[in-house]
Design a protein around this motif. Structure first.
Motif, PDB file in Angstrom:
ATOM      1  N   LEU A 297       6.505  87.754 102.746  1.00 50.76           N
ATOM      2  CA  LEU A 297       7.307  88.738 101.991  1.00 50.76           C
ATOM      3  C   LEU A 297       7.295  88.408 100.502  1.00 50.76           C
ATOM      4  N   LEU A 298       7.551  87.144 100.210  1.00 44.40           N
ATOM      5  CA  LEU A 298       7.598  86.733  98.791  1.00 44.40           C
ATOM      6  C   LEU A 298       6.216  86.844  98.158  1.00 44.40           C
ATOM      7  N   ALA A 299       5.183  86.426  98.880  1.00 41.57           N
ATOM      8  CA  ALA A 299       3.822  86.446  98.344  1.00 41.57           C
ATOM      9  C   ALA A 299       3.383  87.872  98.039  1.00 41.57           C
ATOM     10  N   GLU A 300       3.665  88.757  98.962  1.00 42.28           N
ATOM     11  CA  GLU A 300       3.236  90.151  98.770  1.00 42.28           C
ATOM     12  C   GLU A 300       3.897  90.759  97.539  1.00 42.28           C
ATOM     13  N   ASN A 301       5.138  90.301  97.269  1.00 42.31           N
ATOM     14  CA  ASN A 301       5.864  90.877  96.135  1.00 42.31           C
ATOM     15  C   ASN A 301       5.712  90.064  94.850  1.00 42.31           C
ATOM     16  N   SER A 302       4.859  89.047  94.918  1.00 39.37           N
ATOM     17  CA  SER A 302       4.654  88.257  93.695  1.00 39.37           C
ATOM     18  C   SER A 302       3.221  88.350  93.210  1.00 39.37           C
ATOM     19  N   GLY A 303       2.502  89.305  93.708  1.00 40.63           N
ATOM     20  CA  GLY A 303       1.141  89.552  93.224  1.00 40.63           C
ATOM     21  C   GLY A 303       0.115  88.572  93.760  1.00 40.63           C
ATOM     22  N   PHE A 304       0.375  87.953  94.903  1.00 44.02           N
ATOM     23  CA  PHE A 304      -0.609  87.043  95.496  1.00 44.02           C
ATOM     24  C   PHE A 304      -1.795  87.844  96.022  1.00 44.02           C
ATOM     25  N   SER A 305      -2.965  87.173  96.011  1.00 41.47           N
ATOM     26  CA  SER A 305      -4.133  87.845  96.560  1.00 41.47           C
ATOM     27  C   SER A 305      -4.045  87.840  98.092  1.00 41.47           C
ATOM     28  N   GLU A 306      -4.961  88.596  98.687  1.00 43.36           N
ATOM     29  CA  GLU A 306      -4.993  88.649 100.152  1.00 43.36           C
ATOM     30  C   GLU A 306      -5.161  87.242 100.745  1.00 43.36           C
ATOM     31  N   LYS A 307      -6.089  86.479 100.095  1.00 47.65           N
ATOM     32  CA  LYS A 307      -6.378  85.148 100.607  1.00 47.65           C
ATOM     33  C   LYS A 307      -5.144  84.256 100.493  1.00 47.65           C
ATOM     34  N   GLN A 308      -4.440  84.389  99.358  1.00 43.34           N
ATOM     35  CA  GLN A 308      -3.238  83.557  99.157  1.00 43.34           C
ATOM     36  C   GLN A 308      -2.148  83.920 100.169  1.00 43.34           C
ATOM     37  N   ILE A 309      -2.052  85.238 100.441  1.00 42.06           N
ATOM     38  CA  ILE A 309      -1.050  85.678 101.426  1.00 42.06           C
ATOM     39  C   ILE A 309      -1.374  85.081 102.791  1.00 42.06           C
ATOM     40  N   SER A 310      -2.684  85.101 103.102  1.00 44.47           N
ATOM     41  CA  SER A 310      -3.105  84.521 104.379  1.00 44.47           C
ATOM     42  C   SER A 310      -2.774  83.031 104.422  1.00 44.47           C
TER      43      SER A 310
ATOM     44  N   ASP B 139      10.623  77.239  91.640  1.00 43.18           N
ATOM     45  CA  ASP B 139       9.957  78.014  90.579  1.00 43.18           C
ATOM     46  C   ASP B 139      10.906  79.159  90.169  1.00 43.18           C
ATOM     47  N   PRO B 140      11.333  79.265  88.886  1.00 42.04           N
ATOM     48  CA  PRO B 140      12.344  80.247  88.491  1.00 42.04           C
ATOM     49  C   PRO B 140      11.894  81.697  88.731  1.00 42.04           C
ATOM     50  N   ILE B 141      10.619  81.979  88.442  1.00 50.57           N
ATOM     51  CA  ILE B 141      10.155  83.370  88.586  1.00 50.57           C
ATOM     52  C   ILE B 141      10.158  83.782  90.045  1.00 50.57           C
ATOM     53  N   LEU B 142       9.639  82.874  90.899  1.00 48.62           N
ATOM     54  CA  LEU B 142       9.567  83.183  92.322  1.00 48.62           C
ATOM     55  C   LEU B 142      10.966  83.317  92.920  1.00 48.62           C
ATOM     56  N   VAL B 143      11.897  82.471  92.433  1.00 50.28           N
ATOM     57  CA  VAL B 143      13.277  82.555  92.926  1.00 50.28           C
ATOM     58  C   VAL B 143      13.848  83.944  92.598  1.00 50.28           C
ATOM     59  N   ASP B 144      13.634  84.369  91.340  1.00 50.63           N
ATOM     60  CA  ASP B 144      14.142  85.693  90.936  1.00 50.63           C
ATOM     61  C   ASP B 144      13.586  86.776  91.849  1.00 50.63           C
ATOM     62  N   THR B 145      12.285  86.723  92.082  1.00 47.19           N
ATOM     63  CA  THR B 145      11.651  87.733  92.947  1.00 47.19           C
ATOM     64  C   THR B 145      12.276  87.702  94.330  1.00 47.19           C
ATOM     65  N   PHE B 146      12.397  86.461  94.862  1.00 45.13           N
ATOM     66  CA  PHE B 146      12.894  86.312  96.234  1.00 45.13           C
ATOM     67  C   PHE B 146      14.341  86.804  96.338  1.00 45.13           C
ATOM     68  N   VAL B 147      15.167  86.413  95.354  1.00 44.03           N
ATOM     69  CA  VAL B 147      16.583  86.811  95.381  1.00 44.03           C
ATOM     70  C   VAL B 147      16.691  88.334  95.363  1.00 44.03           C
ATOM     71  N   SER B 148      15.909  88.962  94.468  1.00 43.85           N
ATOM     72  CA  SER B 148      16.005  90.413  94.393  1.00 43.85           C
ATOM     73  C   SER B 148      15.518  91.088  95.683  1.00 43.85           C
ATOM     74  N   LEU B 149      14.502  90.452  96.321  1.00 40.55           N
ATOM     75  CA  LEU B 149      14.018  91.001  97.592  1.00 40.55           C
ATOM     76  C   LEU B 149      15.109  90.955  98.652  1.00 40.55           C
ATOM     77  N   ILE B 150      15.811  89.825  98.710  1.00 37.26           N
ATOM     78  CA  ILE B 150      16.868  89.684  99.719  1.00 37.26           C
ATOM     79  C   ILE B 150      18.023  90.643  99.400  1.00 37.26           C
ATOM     80  N   GLU B 151      18.335  90.644  98.080  1.00 35.69           N
ATOM     81  CA  GLU B 151      19.439  91.525  97.678  1.00 35.69           C
ATOM     82  C   GLU B 151      19.084  93.000  97.964  1.00 35.69           C
ATOM     83  N   ASP B 152      17.795  93.276  97.895  1.00 30.94           N
ATOM     84  CA  ASP B 152      17.360  94.653  98.198  1.00 30.94           C
ATOM     85  C   ASP B 152      17.332  94.920  99.706  1.00 30.94           C
ATOM     86  N   GLY B 153      17.743  93.955 100.489  1.00 28.47           N
ATOM     87  CA  GLY B 153      17.835  94.159 101.936  1.00 28.47           C
ATOM     88  C   GLY B 153      16.517  94.049 102.660  1.00 28.47           C
ATOM     89  N   LYS B 154      15.525  93.459 102.050  1.00 30.69           N
ATOM     90  CA  LYS B 154      14.215  93.328 102.709  1.00 30.69           C
ATOM     91  C   LYS B 154      14.288  92.431 103.951  1.00 30.69           C
TER      92      LYS B 154
END
Lengths: 524, 841
Positions: B679-692, B816-831
């Motif tokens: 979930l976090l990887a997909e929303n942080s611009g990771f490549s397909e390989k990185q997501i895998s 990582d501050p950026i990833l935390v922000d992304t993750f927090v907003s994802l959770i807060e968004d009910g993902k």
């Protein structure tokens, strides 16, 4: 080029440098040699099973690493391999198995040590240095020559003292008295007797033996003279004939007693044995030559030698790696088995301090950080008079839980306990220590016993049983004709009173002088 | 004055000769040999002077004759004694003593008139009448001469003394013996042949003593000796020429004045002048022959080295010069190299095993020279306490080399090399002149050596890789071209080697560790190849090895050995679970390619085949061809491999799940982490390989807990420090498990880093910030989040808000501050509700 060839070429300076040059080293140079050879020894030993057993799986690479990681050892650590002569566990091929008596063993009463070729070469070198120094009156001058007549009074192989004639063969030729082949078939007393008779007829240049034996020879010589015992001396050389004539004049015209020195003109006398220091004045008196003391042993070979100034012994730099446990730590470690004493290096010794010696044998030996069981004293940090810039030492005695008598025997607590038990004396308590009475070493037992036995009877009983238990102790009487036992019978309750008043415990063997005084005071 | 009258000068000349010899001996070291020879010379002086005075002092001829006889009688026993000392024979003292006894008897007989009864001169002719003991003296003399000769011959026969060292002495004694025989013939006996011969004998002996160093003769005496000989020859020539001319004038003209003689003397001196040079040359040759040769040697050598810059050429030139001028049995040169060891650079016996031995800077020999000493002889090494610290191995080396003389190559104060000379072919000792020559040669060489070393280093650097110290790409191509163009080996192999997944290694451990790994691999490659194999760093993480005179399966075996060595050496490392392996492709010359290009291309192809078929393997190019021809088999093999991988993978996933299932708190943890990470990887611009990668890493990140004791794993209280240390090992254990699955190797860096903290306080390596791979930072956040959301024995699960606030609080610290922000907003968004999270919330 061997020693004999060098002597033939009269390369005396080179001979001195080669064998006695170590006396010109300073302490830094000495330590450099020690450290370098230690690294070599670690390397050699680490390749063997026994080396890994003692030093552990990780090889020490530096001196401090070695001292931190490798534990102090005693013969027990090696006994399994050495007593069973497990060659495959050793670092080098053994050329000789050298033996000695061992009172610490549970089953065996012998210690064995393997000697590699390199060790033998090194031992030969140190023994030649000893011979040179014994015949020297000052630095660089010596009178040792090939074909010197050598009265050899030491035990034959497999004892270390018997190794010298074999290893010296390749270096120099001596006329041994008696010849080595004959000597080996003779007993100790007989060997010395035959040697001495030969010396009377042919003259003699060198002597190597126990100082106590040499004193005995001197005493017998005088008593034979005084009792007018007729022994026909047939001098075979012109020199001996002249000496005999002079002695005859001295005895019958000048009416003076003949001493061995009237017949012998020793170039050098080498003495080993615990009480050499105590006997050396007597030897000087009888033989007109101060003996040169050497210090060594089965596990350490020839470790140190006295010099012409007789002011102390100097360690050879290339025979053992030397470490020293300060006396108080040594005593503490004997009493408290959990206490691990720290060691000092040769350049950390202090003058007038006593130390227990710890050695690591160089040149492929097996003993590592080995507690030899000897106490030495550093008498000075250098010999200023004779310009030897290395610490001078004296051999003091065995460590305090063993009593060594005249180099003949080593008495332990167990031996005395057994003797007391067999003599059926109802002993309440006892302590024993080594004391000197008119320069003679004595085994002095202070004991408290029930019953009506007097001191003399108790002494006779203990003496008899010590002789039964310890053949070396018996030899003291048989060979030296000496009675080295002294008994002091204390009042009943002396030990209890002492414990009560001093509130301190004591050891049975060699307790401190204060303890002895305290016990005696309690007896009064 | 007839010819006989000036023959009387012969004994005088002899006596002068003997005096000179006496001088030499007094100037040499005082030892037994010198002493015994001095007594002999004194006897010869008495003999010669007695002979001379007998003919001059005619009124007391008999007296001088008896003095002469004292010398003559003493000589045999003294000379015999000398040979005993020279040969070291000790068992013939009785013969010597008997000789002295005879001497005493004959001396007594001499003064009783039993040797000569009368001696007188009639008509320029000298007569003496012999007594009863004279034959005894003759026989005794001859007999002892023979005995003396036999002493020396015996030692020569038993090879204890080399013949050439005593040849002049043997020759001299033979002459002496013949001289003695001549005396038996009265017509010859009246001439002083015996004295002439004995003089020659004495000269031969002294020459041998000097030449073969029986005694050390001081320089000043040597000079004295050469001048004395020069004067002696000149004087003899002048005296004989002038007296001869004077006699001629008196006989033919009857004129007895001195004028013509003086004129003739002057003419003779002038005429003789050109010959003086030759006489001087002859004497110089006799005494300073070496010096003369040495001058030429030095001159030639200086010319040669001026043109040399190459260290190899230089050492060869030096060795050649020393071989020619000094003729040692062997010369060795040790040159100090970069790592402060002295290595044998060059020697004449390349197959000699001792060339591998090296001396360190703390070696007593090197230290000796560092103290400023200029020379070291075997005698010093054997006798000086300075060398007591030499190891048995080093002593053996000196013994093996038969090192007689060691001279340092010193540049300024630095020891840059050592020259070791064994004994000479002639078995003679090195003279001081020769040592001077060698030292001069070495001194001349020192600067050039230093320059050559610099040149060598520069040359070496040009073909060496700076990091690994292996040969570089350029040298590899040069060498390969040369091998093929010159067909140097006939057959050889080339292996191209690539480190597997080195990029991951760098990512995981950083580039510094990557460099260290490269150095370590280089060392392993060097250690596991033959001495003549050429190991090259081809570039980046690629290596190449040229294996001369090897092909086919043998080349495969050789490189397979290297591969195993690399694998084992990295497996053995204890701290981290390093996972370096290599893949290699091998092509053989000439069957796999006859040009550099084709050979390399084919080796490369084999290497890629190794990579593709699972890495950590060696493939021969010739085997690929077989594989191509057996496509079906290849296909089957591929399928088989895939099915094994798949089975292995399933086992690991199952394993991970089992661990989670060990207690109810962690049940489903790995699966949850995997889902959250995706979930976090997909929303942080990771490549397909990185997501895998994060998906798999999430599933497997705790697989290492299999190696942690259950008591720690399921402990209800907080872990102690020691237990926590044990627990930390689960990261390493995870990697040890996963690295065996080829397709999962890429998840290792992520798993390795899931306990690293952004501020660098994490474990196992304590790396920080961007140095932590982004996949690892991602995993770290979701792992912590899922843990906070789980009930623990000592606390209840946190509420989402609290967990998110913890994440935010540790932004920039643990996470990582950026990833935390992304993750927090994802959770807060009910993902979170969209995910099927197990056992939580």
């Amino acid at each position: 080029m061997n020693l004999q060839e060098m002597l033939r070429k009269e390369d005396y300076d080179k001979i001195w440098e080669k064998y006695c040059g170590f006396l010109d080293l300073n302490i830094d140079e000495f330590m450099q040699i020690q450290e370098r050879l230690l690294i070599e020894q670690i390397d050699i030993l680490y390749k063997s099973k026994i080396g890994k057993k003692i030093m552990g799986e990780i090889k020490p690479t530096t001196l401090s690493d070695f001292r931190n990681r490798v534990p102090l050892t005693t013969y027990e650590d090696y006994a399994d391999v050495l007593l069973n002569q497990k060659e495959d566990a050793l670092p080098c091929k053994t050329v000789y198995w050298i033996k000695t008596t061992w009172k610490g063993g549970t089953q065996d009463d012998m210690k064995q040590a393997p000697y590699s070729q390199n060790m033998i070469d090194e031992h030969t070198k140190s023994f030649i240095a000893t011979l040179i120094l014994a015949t020297s009156k000052k630095k660089g001058e010596f009178s040792l020559r090939a074909k010197d007549k050598f009265l050899y009074g030491m035990a034959p192989l497999p004892y270390l003292t018997g190794l010298a004639p074999y290893v010296l063969k390749n270096e120099i030729e001596f006329e041994y008295m008696p010849p080595i082949k004959d000597a080996e078939s003779l007993g100790f007393r007989e060997r010395n007797k035959v040697g001495f008779e030969l010396a009377l007829n042919k003259g003699v240049d060198l002597f190597f033996g126990l100082s106590s034996v040499l004193v005995k020879i001197g005493e017998e010589f005088i008593s034979r003279n005084s009792t007018r015992e007729k022994k026909i001396i047939k001098p075979k050389t012109f020199k001996m004939k002249m000496k005999l004539a002079k002695a005859f004049i001295k005895k019958y015209i000048k009416k003076q007693p003949i001493l061995p020195k009237d017949l012998f003109n020793f170039k050098g006398i080498i003495c080993a044995g615990t009480d050499s220091l105590a006997f050396r004045d007597k030897i000087d008196y009888y033989f007109g030559k101060r003996p040169l003391e050497i210090y060594g042993g089965t596990e350490i070979t020839t470790a140190a030698v006295e010099t012409w100034g007789h002011s102390g012994l100097t360690f050879f730099p290339d025979v053992n790696f030397l470490e020293f446990i300060p006396e108080k730590d040594s005593i503490r470690s004997i009493r408290d088995k959990n206490f691990i004493p720290k060691t000092l290096l040769f350049n950390e010794l202090e003058a007038n301090q006593k130390y227990e010696l710890v050695t690591t044998k160089f040149r492929g030996g097996v003993f590592v950080r080995y507690r030899v069981g000897d106490m030495i004293e550093c008498v000075s940090l250098e010999d200023k008079v004779y310009n030897i810039k290395l610490p001078q030492i004296r051999y003091i005695d065995r460590i305090s839980n063993i009593i060594d008598l005249a180099g003949f025997t080593r008495i332990t607590e167990t031996t005395i306990e057994q003797a007391l038990k067999l003599s059926q004396i109802d002993v309440v308590n006892w302590v024993a220590c080594k004391e000197y009475d008119k320069n003679e070493p004595k085994l002095h037992i202070y004991l408290e016993a029930r019953g009506n036995l007097n001191e003399l009877t108790i002494k006779q009983k203990i003496h008899e049983h010590l002789k039964q238990l310890d053949s070396d102790y018996l030899n003291i009487e048989q060979l030296l004709g000496r009675d080295l036992l002294k008994i002091t019978l204390l009042k009943l309750g002396s030990f209890e009173n002492y414990l009560f008043s001093s509130n301190s415990l004591y050891v049975k063997i060699n307790p401190s002088r204060e303890t002895i005084r305290g016990i005696l005071a309690s007896s009064r | 004055m007839g010819i006989l009258s000036f023959l009387i000068f012969i004994p005088l000349i002899s006596a002068i000769c003997y005096f000179v010899l006496l001088l030499i001996l007094l100037g040499s070291r005082n030892n037994k040999l010198a002493r015994s020879y001095i007594y002999y010379i004194i006897a010869m002086i008495i003999w010669s002077l007695g002979s001379f005075l007998m003919k001059i002092d005619l009124n007391h001829s008999l007296f001088w004759n008896r003095i002469l006889c004292v010398g003559m009688i003493s000589v045999p026993a003294l000379f015999y004694h000398f040979t005993l000392v020279l040969t070291g024979l000790t068992n013939r003292k009785h013969v010597r003593n008997l000789g002295y006894l005879f001497t005493l008897g004959l001396l007594a007989g001499n003064f009783l008139g039993l040797i000569t009864t009368d001696a007188y001169m009639v008509n320029d002719r000298f007569y003496y009448e012999i007594g009863a003991l004279a034959p005894v003296l003759a026989i005794y003399s001859i007999y002892y001469s023979i005995l003396a000769l036999s002493n020396i011959l015996k030692k020569v026969y038993t090879n204890e003394i080399p013949y050439h060292r005593v040849k002049w002495i043997i020759f001299g004694i033979t002459l002496m013996f013949l001289g003695g025989l001549l005396n038996i013939i009265p017509t010859i006996g009246q001439y002083p042949f015996d004295i002439i011969i004995n003089t020659f004998n004495a000269i031969f002996i002294v020459y041998s003593i000097y030449r073969y160093k029986f005694l050390e003769i001081r320089y000043i005496v040597k000079r004295g000796l050469s001048y004395s000989l020069y004067t002696l020859i000149l004087s003899s020539v002048y005296i004989f020429a002038i007296i001869g001319f004077q006699q001629l004038v008196i006989r033919k003209i009857g004129y007895e004045g001195i004028t013509p003689t003086l004129i003739v003397a002057l003419i003779i001196v002038l005429l003789f002048q050109p010959f003086i040079k030759y006489i001087q040359g002859f004497i110089d040759k006799l005494f300073y022959r070496e010096t003369l040769n040495h001058k030429k040697t030095l001159k030639d050598f200086s010319q040669v080295i001026n043109h040399i810059l190459d260290l190899k050429d230089l050492t060869e030139a030096l060795i050649k010069t020393i071989n020619t001028s000094i003729q040692p049995k062997a010369v060795y040169i040790l040159i100090e190299q970069e790592n402060d060891y002295f290595y044998f650079y060059n020697n004449l016996k390349l197959n000699n095993p001792v060339k591998k031995i090296q001396l360190k800077h703390d070696n007593p020999i090197i230290k000796w020279f560092k103290k400023g000493e200029t020379l070291l002889t075997l005698g010093i090494i054997e006798n000086s306490p300075t060398f007591t610290g030499l190891w048995a191995e080093e002593k053996q080396l000196i013994h093996d080399l038969k090192a007689e003389l060691i001279i340092p190559v010193r540049h300024r104060e630095k020891i840059s090399g050592l020259l070791i000379l064994s004994e000479k072919h002639s078995d003679e000792a090195y003279s001081s002149d020769e040592i001077d020559l060698i030292q001069t040669l070495v001194n001349n060489t020192a600067v050039v050596v230093e320059n050559a070393k610099m040149y060598e280093i520069a040359k070496q650097q040009a073909i060496t890789d700076g990091l690994t110290k292996l040969y570089n790409h350029r040298y590899f191509h040069e060498l390969l071209n040369e091998l093929i163009n010159n067909n140097r080996y006939g057959v050889f192999s080339v292996a191209m080697i690539d480190i597997d997944l080195f990029k991951f290694y760098n990512d995981l451990y950083g580039h510094s560790a990557g460099d260290k790994a490269l150095v370590k691999i280089s060392k392993v490659l060097k250690e596991n190849t033959r001495e003549n194999d050429i190991v090259v760093r081809y570039g980046g993480e690629e290596f190449a090895i040229i294996l001369p005179i090897i092909h086919g399966q043998n080349s495969y075996k050789a490189i397979e050995k290297v591969r195993k060595a690399v694998e084992n050496s990295f497996n053995r490392v204890g701290t981290f679970s390093e996972f370096i392996t290599i893949s290699a492709g091998v092509a053989n010359y000439p069957q796999d390619g006859k040009t550099v290009e084709s050979l390399l291309e084919h080796a490369d192809q084999a290497m890629y085949a190794a990579k593709q078929s699972g890495r950590n393997k060696v493939i021969l190019f010739s085997d690929i061809d077989d594989d191509v021809n057996n496509n079906d088999e290849q296909l089957n093999l591929h399928e088989l491999q895939n099915s094994i991988k798949s089975a292995y993978l399933s086992s690991i996933y199952a394993l991970a799940a089992t661990i989670d299932a060990k207690d109810r708190y962690t049940y489903g943890h790995s699966e949850n982490v995997s889902k959250l990470a995706v979930l976090l990887a997909e929303n942080s611009g990771f490549s397909e390989k990185q997501i895998s990668i994060v998906k798999n890493a999430g599933l497997l990140h705790d697989v290492g807990k299999i190696g942690i004791p259950e008591t720690i794993l399921t402990k209800r209280d907080k872990l102690t420090d020691d237990e926590y240390q044990v627990m930390k090992n689960h990261v390493d254990i995870a990697i040890t498990i996963i690295k065996h699955v080829p397709n999962l190797i890429e998840v290792i860096p992520t798993i390795m880093c899931h306990h690293e903290r952004y501020d660098g306080l994490g474990y196992p390596r304590g790396i920080r910030g961007e140095h932590i791979p982004i996949e690892g930072r991602c995993l770290c956040i979701v792992d912590a989040f899922d843990a906070m959301m789980t009930d623990r024995p000592y606390r209840k699960a946190l509420k989402i808000e609290k967990a998110l606030s913890e994440l935010k609080e540790n932004k920039g610290k643990q996470f990582d501050p950026i990833l935390v922000d992304t993750f927090v907003s994802l959770i807060e968004d009910g993902k979170l509700e969209e995910l099927s999270i197990v056992n939580r919330y």
